[in-house]
Design a protein around this motif. Structure first.
Motif, PDB file in Angstrom:
ATOM      1  N   PRO A  57       7.008  -2.330 -16.129  1.00 15.02           N
ATOM      2  CA  PRO A  57       7.530  -1.553 -15.005  1.00 15.02           C
ATOM      3  C   PRO A  57       6.407  -0.931 -14.179  1.00 15.02           C
ATOM      4  N   VAL A  58       6.639  -0.825 -12.879  1.00 17.30           N
ATOM      5  CA  VAL A  58       5.597  -0.393 -11.944  1.00 17.30           C
ATOM      6  C   VAL A  58       5.057   0.986 -12.306  1.00 17.30           C
ATOM      7  N   ALA A  59       5.949   1.917 -12.619  1.00 21.95           N
ATOM      8  CA  ALA A  59       5.524   3.293 -12.869  1.00 21.95           C
ATOM      9  C   ALA A  59       4.578   3.400 -14.054  1.00 21.95           C
ATOM     10  N   GLN A  60       4.743   2.534 -15.054  1.00 22.82           N
ATOM     11  CA  GLN A  60       3.923   2.605 -16.257  1.00 22.82           C
ATOM     12  C   GLN A  60       2.458   2.317 -15.955  1.00 22.82           C
ATOM     13  N   GLN A  61       2.182   1.225 -15.252  1.00 16.72           N
ATOM     14  CA  GLN A  61       0.795   0.905 -14.938  1.00 16.72           C
ATOM     15  C   GLN A  61       0.189   1.950 -14.004  1.00 16.72           C
ATOM     16  N   ALA A  72       0.822  -1.206   0.000  1.00 20.26           N
ATOM     17  CA  ALA A  72       0.000   0.000   0.000  1.00 20.26           C
ATOM     18  C   ALA A  72       0.856   1.257   0.000  1.00 20.26           C
ATOM     19  N   TYR A  73       2.108   1.122   0.453  1.00 22.20           N
ATOM     20  CA  TYR A  73       3.007   2.269   0.546  1.00 22.20           C
ATOM     21  C   TYR A  73       4.171   2.194  -0.436  1.00 22.20           C
ATOM     22  N   VAL A  74       4.558   0.983  -0.798  1.00 23.95           N
ATOM     23  CA  VAL A  74       5.672   0.777  -1.726  1.00 23.95           C
ATOM     24  C   VAL A  74       5.129  -0.002  -2.927  1.00 23.95           C
ATOM     25  N   PRO A  75       4.860   0.682  -4.037  1.00 27.18           N
ATOM     26  CA  PRO A  75       4.239   0.009  -5.194  1.00 27.18           C
ATOM     27  C   PRO A  75       4.994  -1.217  -5.678  1.00 27.18           C
ATOM     28  N   ALA A  76       6.329  -1.199  -5.589  1.00 25.87           N
ATOM     29  CA  ALA A  76       7.093  -2.356  -6.061  1.00 25.87           C
ATOM     30  C   ALA A  76       6.754  -3.605  -5.265  1.00 25.87           C
ATOM     31  N   GLY A 130      -3.112  -1.751  -5.682  1.00 27.09           N
ATOM     32  CA  GLY A 130      -3.207  -0.822  -6.795  1.00 27.09           C
ATOM     33  C   GLY A 130      -4.595  -0.695  -7.376  1.00 27.09           C
ATOM     34  N   ILE A 131      -5.324  -1.815  -7.481  1.00 31.65           N
ATOM     35  CA  ILE A 131      -6.629  -1.785  -8.136  1.00 31.65           C
ATOM     36  C   ILE A 131      -7.643  -1.004  -7.305  1.00 31.65           C
ATOM     37  N   ASP A 132      -7.570  -1.122  -5.982  1.00 30.62           N
ATOM     38  CA  ASP A 132      -8.494  -0.358  -5.142  1.00 30.62           C
ATOM     39  C   ASP A 132      -8.071   1.104  -5.039  1.00 30.62           C
ATOM     40  N   ARG A 133      -6.777   1.378  -5.214  1.00 26.57           N
ATOM     41  CA  ARG A 133      -6.330   2.771  -5.269  1.00 26.57           C
ATOM     42  C   ARG A 133      -6.933   3.448  -6.490  1.00 26.57           C
ATOM     43  N   LEU A 134      -6.972   2.715  -7.622  1.00 23.51           N
ATOM     44  CA  LEU A 134      -7.604   3.259  -8.825  1.00 23.51           C
ATOM     45  C   LEU A 134      -9.078   3.534  -8.572  1.00 23.51           C
ATOM     46  N   ALA A 135      -9.791   2.576  -7.978  1.00 27.43           N
ATOM     47  CA  ALA A 135     -11.223   2.757  -7.713  1.00 27.43           C
ATOM     48  C   ALA A 135     -11.471   3.971  -6.823  1.00 27.43           C
ATOM     49  N   ALA A 136     -10.648   4.122  -5.783  1.00 27.76           N
ATOM     50  CA  ALA A 136     -10.817   5.252  -4.872  1.00 27.76           C
ATOM     51  C   ALA A 136     -10.534   6.576  -5.576  1.00 27.76           C
ATOM     52  N   ASN A 137      -9.461   6.621  -6.362  1.00 24.60           N
ATOM     53  CA  ASN A 137      -9.111   7.858  -7.061  1.00 24.60           C
ATOM     54  C   ASN A 137     -10.162   8.236  -8.100  1.00 24.60           C
TER      55      ASN A 137
END
Length: 343
Positions: free
Chosen positions: A229-233, A31-35, A268-275
């Protein structure tokens, strides 16, 4: 000599358990470190293998029996981490319930069947796609990795779905939306930089479906890049959220679906939903690989990644999202009932 080898084997197994447990536990920091969120994509096989390892601690012929209790504690810690993520998804799925016709009538809503399906670009089946769509008879279907030329022999779906949207040349974008209801304002989005490992990833197709007696519904069909790569998605997800929030001023009713290449038990997927201000409706629905997918042509694996999702904005809701059978594709299709307010 044999006793020394067995003692060394005990030590090596214990060291492997420690490393595997640390790897599993580090996923909680995703949740804090995307990698580290990448680890969570594999929490289901980690949980299953951890359960097997825990059972084996009771029957393993230890040369160093003092390692038994620490090994069990370490494995239990890893299992708790995995079950915390996967269990939350499972509980949400169990809590999802279909609404009865009486409840829908009382809430002034109608039902639209909604299908999302990654067909797989390598599919050449001439009739399997049409048979799958007609079998479940959705009002709206979003397709990913759809190359029309590879389905020349399929029965024509235009009679059932007179309104269709595609996003252009199939080598650059393989998305489509099929609808029984009038559809307009079709728009394609290239998400993030054009330079990707797969030029068909990082795309979104949007269309407005106009259902008689209801407010317009803005449909977004996506196919995101792999998590590396993580940043791309992450950039693609941020752009999706920005587009959806910008268009919400005009269309409050929105549905986002497709192949996100991100599991439901990753953060990541729930971060997208929240944003994006949306609610993810697909919980604990492993969709990849399907029984039609074979690794290197012969190895068939059970589905362990939940890569396909359906999200809705606040005016909308759905019944349970379930995966359904098909004879084609490397993903399971997912199907739900979309509850739409009646004006």
């Amino acid at each position: 000599m044999i006793s020394r080898f067995r003692a060394l084997l005990d030590c090596l197994i214990f060291a492997g358990l420690v490393l595997a447990a640390l790897l599993t536990l580090s996923g909680l920091l995703g949740a804090y470190v995307p990698a580290l969120d990448l680890i969570n994509h594999f929490q289901l096989p980690l949980f299953l293998s951890g359960s097997l390892a825990f059972a084996m601690t009771f029957v393993w012929p230890y040369r160093l029996p003092r390692l038994k209790r620490p090994a069990q504690v370490i494995i239990l810690a890893a299992l708790l981490a995995s079950s915390g993520l996967i269990g939350t998804e499972a509980v949400k799925r169990l809590m999802g319930a279909e609404q009865s016709p009486e409840a829908l009538a009382a809430s002034n809503k109608r039902v639209l069947k909604y299908l999302s399906f990654n067909i797989y670009l390598g599919t050449w089946d001439g009739i399997g796609l049409a048979e799958t769509v007609r079998r479940y008879d959705p009002d709206i279907a979003t397709l990913q990795e759809y190359a029309p030329k590879r389905f020349r022999r399929q029965p024509d779906l235009k009679r059932d779905y007179p309104y269709q949207a595609r996003c252009g040349y199939w080598r650059r974008c393989t998305l489509a939306i099929l609808s029984k209801h009038p559809m307009d304002e079709i728009k394609r989005f290239d998400l993030g930089p054009e330079v990707t490992r797969n030029p068909m990833h990082g795309k979104m197709l949007a269309a407005t479906v106009r259902v008689k007696g209801s407010a317009p519904i803005r449909i977004y069909n996506v196919h995101l890049a792999w998590p590396l790569p993580v940043a791309q998605q992450r950039r693609q997800m941020e752009e999706i959220a920005a587009i959806i929030k910008r268009e919400r001023k005009r269309y409050p009713q929105q549905v986002l679906s497709g192949d996100f290449n991100s599991t439901g038990w990753a953060f990541g997927i729930d971060r997208l939903a929240a944003n994006a201000g949306m609610s993810r409706q697909s919980h604990f629905v492993p969709t990849f690989p399907s029984p039609n997918s074979r690794l290197k042509g012969f190895l068939q694996l059970p589905a362990f990644l939940s890569l396909d999702h359906i999200m809705v904005s606040a005016p909308l809701s759905t019944g349970p999202v379930v995966r359904v059978a098909t004879e084609i594709g490397d993903h399971w299709p997912i199907l739900t009932d979309l509850y739409v307010p009646i004006q």
